[in-house]
Design a protein around this motif. Structure first.
Motif, PDB file in Angstrom:
ATOM      1  N   HIS A   1     -31.145 -36.299  49.769  1.00  0.00           N
ATOM      2  CA  HIS A   1     -32.324 -35.519  50.169  1.00  0.00           C
ATOM      3  C   HIS A   1     -32.269 -34.200  49.413  1.00  0.00           C
ATOM      4  O   HIS A   1     -31.229 -33.528  49.430  1.00  0.00           O
ATOM      5  CB  HIS A   1     -32.308 -35.224  51.674  1.00  0.00           C
ATOM      6  CG  HIS A   1     -32.032 -36.416  52.539  1.00  0.00           C
ATOM      7  ND1 HIS A   1     -30.904 -36.533  53.315  1.00  0.00           N
ATOM      8  CD2 HIS A   1     -32.740 -37.549  52.721  1.00  0.00           C
ATOM      9  CE1 HIS A   1     -30.927 -37.680  53.966  1.00  0.00           C
ATOM     10  NE2 HIS A   1     -32.029 -38.320  53.617  1.00  0.00           N
ATOM     11  N   GLY A   2     -33.362 -33.819  48.776  1.00  0.00           N
ATOM     12  CA  GLY A   2     -33.316 -32.581  48.018  1.00  0.00           C
ATOM     13  C   GLY A   2     -34.678 -31.993  47.746  1.00  0.00           C
ATOM     14  O   GLY A   2     -35.715 -32.639  47.948  1.00  0.00           O
ATOM     15  N   VAL A   3     -34.669 -30.752  47.280  1.00  0.00           N
ATOM     16  CA  VAL A   3     -35.882 -30.078  46.821  1.00  0.00           C
ATOM     17  C   VAL A   3     -35.940 -30.235  45.304  1.00  0.00           C
ATOM     18  O   VAL A   3     -34.951 -30.624  44.671  1.00  0.00           O
ATOM     19  CB  VAL A   3     -35.876 -28.594  47.235  1.00  0.00           C
ATOM     20  CG1 VAL A   3     -35.870 -28.461  48.747  1.00  0.00           C
ATOM     21  CG2 VAL A   3     -34.669 -27.864  46.644  1.00  0.00           C
ATOM     22  N   PRO A   4     -37.094 -29.976  44.690  1.00  0.00           N
ATOM     23  CA  PRO A   4     -37.220 -30.191  43.239  1.00  0.00           C
ATOM     24  C   PRO A   4     -36.134 -29.542  42.400  1.00  0.00           C
ATOM     25  O   PRO A   4     -35.656 -30.138  41.427  1.00  0.00           O
ATOM     26  CB  PRO A   4     -38.603 -29.608  42.935  1.00  0.00           C
ATOM     27  CG  PRO A   4     -39.385 -29.865  44.185  1.00  0.00           C
ATOM     28  CD  PRO A   4     -38.401 -29.639  45.298  1.00  0.00           C
ATOM     29  N   GLN A   5     -35.704 -28.331  42.747  1.00  0.00           N
ATOM     30  CA  GLN A   5     -34.664 -27.668  41.968  1.00  0.00           C
ATOM     31  C   GLN A   5     -33.366 -28.467  41.966  1.00  0.00           C
ATOM     32  O   GLN A   5     -32.619 -28.470  40.980  1.00  0.00           O
ATOM     33  CB  GLN A   5     -34.418 -26.261  42.512  1.00  0.00           C
ATOM     34  CG  GLN A   5     -35.548 -25.280  42.271  1.00  0.00           C
ATOM     35  CD  GLN A   5     -35.752 -24.975  40.798  1.00  0.00           C
ATOM     36  OE1 GLN A   5     -34.799 -24.851  40.046  1.00  0.00           O
ATOM     37  NE2 GLN A   5     -37.008 -24.880  40.375  1.00  0.00           N
ATOM     38  N   MET A   6     -33.076 -29.148  43.052  1.00  0.00           N
ATOM     39  CA  MET A   6     -31.874 -29.968  43.120  1.00  0.00           C
ATOM     40  C   MET A   6     -31.980 -31.185  42.203  1.00  0.00           C
ATOM     41  O   MET A   6     -31.006 -31.569  41.540  1.00  0.00           O
ATOM     42  CB  MET A   6     -31.610 -30.408  44.563  1.00  0.00           C
ATOM     43  CG  MET A   6     -31.157 -29.301  45.483  1.00  0.00           C
ATOM     44  SD  MET A   6     -30.890 -29.930  47.161  1.00  0.00           S
ATOM     45  CE  MET A   6     -30.046 -28.532  47.904  1.00  0.00           C
ATOM     46  N   TYR A   7     -33.154 -31.797  42.177  1.00  0.00           N
ATOM     47  CA  TYR A   7     -33.347 -32.953  41.292  1.00  0.00           C
ATOM     48  C   TYR A   7     -33.229 -32.531  39.829  1.00  0.00           C
ATOM     49  O   TYR A   7     -32.675 -33.264  39.000  1.00  0.00           O
ATOM     50  CB  TYR A   7     -34.693 -33.616  41.578  1.00  0.00           C
ATOM     51  CG  TYR A   7     -34.676 -34.449  42.840  1.00  0.00           C
ATOM     52  CD1 TYR A   7     -34.147 -35.737  42.828  1.00  0.00           C
ATOM     53  CD2 TYR A   7     -35.154 -33.954  44.037  1.00  0.00           C
ATOM     54  CE1 TYR A   7     -34.104 -36.504  43.984  1.00  0.00           C
ATOM     55  CE2 TYR A   7     -35.119 -34.707  45.196  1.00  0.00           C
ATOM     56  CZ  TYR A   7     -34.592 -35.981  45.161  1.00  0.00           C
ATOM     57  OH  TYR A   7     -34.534 -36.739  46.318  1.00  0.00           O
ATOM     58  N   LEU A   8     -33.746 -31.348  39.516  1.00  0.00           N
ATOM     59  CA  LEU A   8     -33.580 -30.829  38.156  1.00  0.00           C
ATOM     60  C   LEU A   8     -32.100 -30.639  37.830  1.00  0.00           C
ATOM     61  O   LEU A   8     -31.634 -30.975  36.734  1.00  0.00           O
ATOM     62  CB  LEU A   8     -34.316 -29.491  38.013  1.00  0.00           C
ATOM     63  CG  LEU A   8     -35.818 -29.560  37.761  1.00  0.00           C
ATOM     64  CD1 LEU A   8     -36.459 -28.210  38.033  1.00  0.00           C
ATOM     65  CD2 LEU A   8     -36.110 -30.001  36.331  1.00  0.00           C
ATOM     66  N   GLY A   9     -31.349 -30.105  38.792  1.00  0.00           N
ATOM     67  CA  GLY A   9     -29.924 -29.902  38.583  1.00  0.00           C
ATOM     68  C   GLY A   9     -29.176 -31.206  38.378  1.00  0.00           C
ATOM     69  O   GLY A   9     -28.292 -31.310  37.516  1.00  0.00           O
ATOM     70  N   LEU A  10     -29.514 -32.231  39.160  1.00  0.00           N
ATOM     71  CA  LEU A  10     -28.851 -33.529  39.010  1.00  0.00           C
ATOM     72  C   LEU A  10     -29.154 -34.153  37.658  1.00  0.00           C
ATOM     73  O   LEU A  10     -28.281 -34.794  37.048  1.00  0.00           O
ATOM     74  CB  LEU A  10     -29.290 -34.470  40.137  1.00  0.00           C
ATOM     75  CG  LEU A  10     -28.805 -34.116  41.545  1.00  0.00           C
ATOM     76  CD1 LEU A  10     -29.310 -35.136  42.550  1.00  0.00           C
ATOM     77  CD2 LEU A  10     -27.283 -34.039  41.602  1.00  0.00           C
ATOM     78  N   LEU A  11     -30.372 -33.966  37.172  1.00  0.00           N
ATOM     79  CA  LEU A  11     -30.711 -34.484  35.843  1.00  0.00           C
ATOM     80  C   LEU A  11     -29.857 -33.829  34.766  1.00  0.00           C
ATOM     81  O   LEU A  11     -29.384 -34.497  33.837  1.00  0.00           O
ATOM     82  CB  LEU A  11     -32.202 -34.244  35.552  1.00  0.00           C
ATOM     83  CG  LEU A  11     -33.179 -35.276  36.100  1.00  0.00           C
ATOM     84  CD1 LEU A  11     -34.615 -34.784  35.950  1.00  0.00           C
ATOM     85  CD2 LEU A  11     -33.002 -36.614  35.383  1.00  0.00           C
ATOM     86  N   GLU A  12     -29.650 -32.533  34.896  1.00  0.00           N
ATOM     87  CA  GLU A  12     -28.827 -31.828  33.919  1.00  0.00           C
ATOM     88  C   GLU A  12     -27.371 -32.291  34.025  1.00  0.00           C
ATOM     89  O   GLU A  12     -26.700 -32.527  33.011  1.00  0.00           O
ATOM     90  CB  GLU A  12     -28.934 -30.324  34.148  1.00  0.00           C
ATOM     91  CG  GLU A  12     -28.105 -29.475  33.197  1.00  0.00           C
ATOM     92  CD  GLU A  12     -28.445 -29.694  31.726  1.00  0.00           C
ATOM     93  OE1 GLU A  12     -27.541 -29.511  30.883  1.00  0.00           O
ATOM     94  OE2 GLU A  12     -29.597 -30.060  31.427  1.00  0.00           O
ATOM     95  N   ALA A  13     -26.874 -32.435  35.260  1.00  0.00           N
ATOM     96  CA  ALA A  13     -25.488 -32.865  35.456  1.00  0.00           C
ATOM     97  C   ALA A  13     -25.263 -34.281  34.939  1.00  0.00           C
ATOM     98  O   ALA A  13     -24.166 -34.611  34.477  1.00  0.00           O
ATOM     99  CB  ALA A  13     -25.124 -32.787  36.943  1.00  0.00           C
ATOM    100  N   ALA A  14     -26.299 -35.102  35.003  1.00  0.00           N
ATOM    101  CA  ALA A  14     -26.176 -36.499  34.561  1.00  0.00           C
ATOM    102  C   ALA A  14     -25.921 -36.607  33.063  1.00  0.00           C
ATOM    103  O   ALA A  14     -25.409 -37.625  32.587  1.00  0.00           O
ATOM    104  CB  ALA A  14     -27.432 -37.281  34.934  1.00  0.00           C
TER     105      ALA A  14
END
Length: 507
Positions: free
Chosen positions: A249-262
């Motif tokens: 569960h996340g807010v858009p900023q978290m999804y952006l962060g996960l994309l970068e971490a991936a």
């Protein structure tokens, strides 16, 4: 009289599946039975300290085991939980303590300085959670609470304080019924939560999204919560892989962060259920995430005043990217004329207006503010302050906040629409669009951008403006572009546009 307690969410799991893993936080691993016993011990200590049914008790802690333990202990004792944002100053936290009438404050060592000072300013006793030495711990009771203290279903369970962007923060009163129903509907009707799921609790638990969706809904279904005290995308990916997390569960900023971490992760988690809320999820981010992680994101919508979930993309109705799906079970979400304040006049399908909500999820009102309550609750509907549409198929779309709309030369420009386009620029990682005062057009459109880390060459303002002119109407493209290393975020990871407006307003 109907009695009910939000604490039943945890209590029932202790009865039905006492040996099942409920909570993971670092080296801490607790079954439902173990956690509930700890809750009863702490609830007895609260009663011994003078907490009576209906008393507000403030809670200030990060995403550690102390938070849910104290949260459910307050409820089991019959108290009302007052979560305090961790990023508040001592003076701001003191306002929450005074305004809520908090009997005492339970605080974690991570916020020791602010908590102690807030308690002093508000003349509220502070007790340390988890063995902190900055304040006394609650004296242990001789015996655990024999059973949880039930309340009337419509009695307040939680007081969520709004961010106060338009004045002083307001305490939104949420009942046991509203909170239990929202957790139940999220778990069993909207999101298909399963008992063998493992959810990452990375959203702040002091915030309504993390509290209801990550914690209460997950436990309502008997699933496991893995807590992450402070969100870091790289750490989140590693933790999800290690603990077998399949729900995020996340807010858009978290999804952006996960994309970068991936980009550099050795292994990605196998996610089954992803929920986005808190702010509109840009379509390019959704598309990139689903492609990279192989998991569908179900975007939803809600507010503190709606417990929070009001609408979400749901498997039963089909999903539609760029929308927040259908209203949840038992709740109506419609579109009303935004210019009419004294009554609700609903608009036909497809027309733009103010999003209004009614149902079991709507709050009781703002604590001690009858006028503000009367403005928000009209004809049985809650006025959200958001602009949106509802199409003929029942899908709700959020366009923007009423207060964030930019009026340039008499034309309405919706920042989210501009942000969606800017995020398709290959050199742009994050975007926030605001209106700034302009002597000619009234307001001018300003884009604040975070460049993509691998952008080569680095984008310039002139490049972005020229590119925008090709992809946006003449009245929509930004005339001013600013670059930053990071966008300012609030405690719930929302972009603080008010800070950007203050920073870039003409001097």
């Amino acid at each position: 009289m109907t009695v009910l307690s939000l604490a039943s969410v945890l209590h029932e799991n202790a009865r039905r599946r006492p040996g099942k893993l409920a909570l993971v936080e670092g080296q801490v691993r607790l079954t439902f039975g173990e956690l509930w016993q700890q809750v009863l011990d702490e609830a007895a200590a609260l009663v011994q300290a003078g907490v009576r049914p209906g008393d507000p008790v403030a809670l200030m802690a990060p995403n550690v085991a102390d938070f849910p333990r104290a949260y459910y202990a307050i409820l089991a004792a019959g108290g009302v939980v007052v979560p305090v944002h961790l990023l508040l100053t001592a003076e701001e936290a003191a306002f929450v303590l005074r305004d809520s009438g908090a009997r005492l404050l339970l605080a974690h060592s991570a916020v020791a300085e602010a908590a102690v000072r807030a308690g002093e300013l508000a003349s509220v006793p502070v007790y340390a959670l988890g063995g902190g030495s900055f304040a006394p711990e609650l004296p242990k009771a001789d015996a655990p609470l024999a059973q949880l203290t039930t309340r009337q279903a419509e009695d307040p369970a939680v007081v969520f304080y709004t961010s106060g962007t338009t004045g002083r923060p307001k305490g939104a009163l949420l009942s046991h019924l509203s909170m239990v129903m929202n957790a139940t509907v999220n778990a069993f009707d909207a999101n298909d939560v399963r008992p063998d799921d493992v959810a990452l609790g990375a959203l702040p638990l002091f915030h309504t999204f993390g509290q209801t969706v990550s914690m209460n809904s997950t436990w309502r279904a008997g699933a496991t919560v893995v807590l992450l005290p402070r969100f870091d995308a790289t750490a989140a990916v590693e933790l999800m892989v290690r603990e077998g997390v399949n729900t995020f569960h996340g807010v858009p900023q978290m999804y952006l962060g996960l994309l970068e971490a991936a980009r550099t992760a050795a292994e990605l988690p196998r996610l089954r259920l992803c929920i986005s809320g808190g702010a509109s999820l840009p379509l390019p981010v959704l598309e990139r995430f689903e492609s990279r992680f192989g998991a569908r994101i179900y975007e939803g919508y809600g507010l503190s005043e709606t417990s929070p979930t009001a609408a979400v993309n749901q498997p039963d109705f089909g999903t539609r990217a760029g929308t927040v799906g259908h209203p949840i079970w038992g709740v109506d979400v419609e579109i009303a004329r935004p210019e009419i304040d004294e009554r609700i006049e609903l608009l036909p399908a497809g027309e733009l207006g103010e999003v209004v909500v009614r149902g079991h999820n709507v709050f009781l009102g703002y604590l001690g503010l009858p006028e503000a309550t009367a403005e928000a609750l009209v004809d049985g509907w809650f006025r959200t302050g958001d602009l949106g549409t509802k199409d003929a198929d029942g899908f709700v779309s959020i366009v923007d906040r009423k207060k964030d709309v930019v009026i340039r030369g008499g034309f309405n420009v919706y920042p989210r629409e501009v942000e969606e386009v800017l995020l398709r620029h290959p050199a742009v990682a994050e975007a926030a669009v605001i209106g700034i005062p302009d002597p000619v057009h009234g307001e001018e459109i300003c884009a604040v951008l975070v460049p993509a880390p691998d952008a080569d060459p680095r984008p310039t303002a002139e490049d972005v403006v020229a590119w925008s002119r090709e992809h946006l109407a003449k009245h929509k493209y930004p005339r001013r572009v600013e670059f930053v290393d990071a966008l300012p975020l609030g405690p719930s990871h929302k972009v603080l546009k008010r800070e950007l407006r203050a920073r870039y307003a003409p001097r």
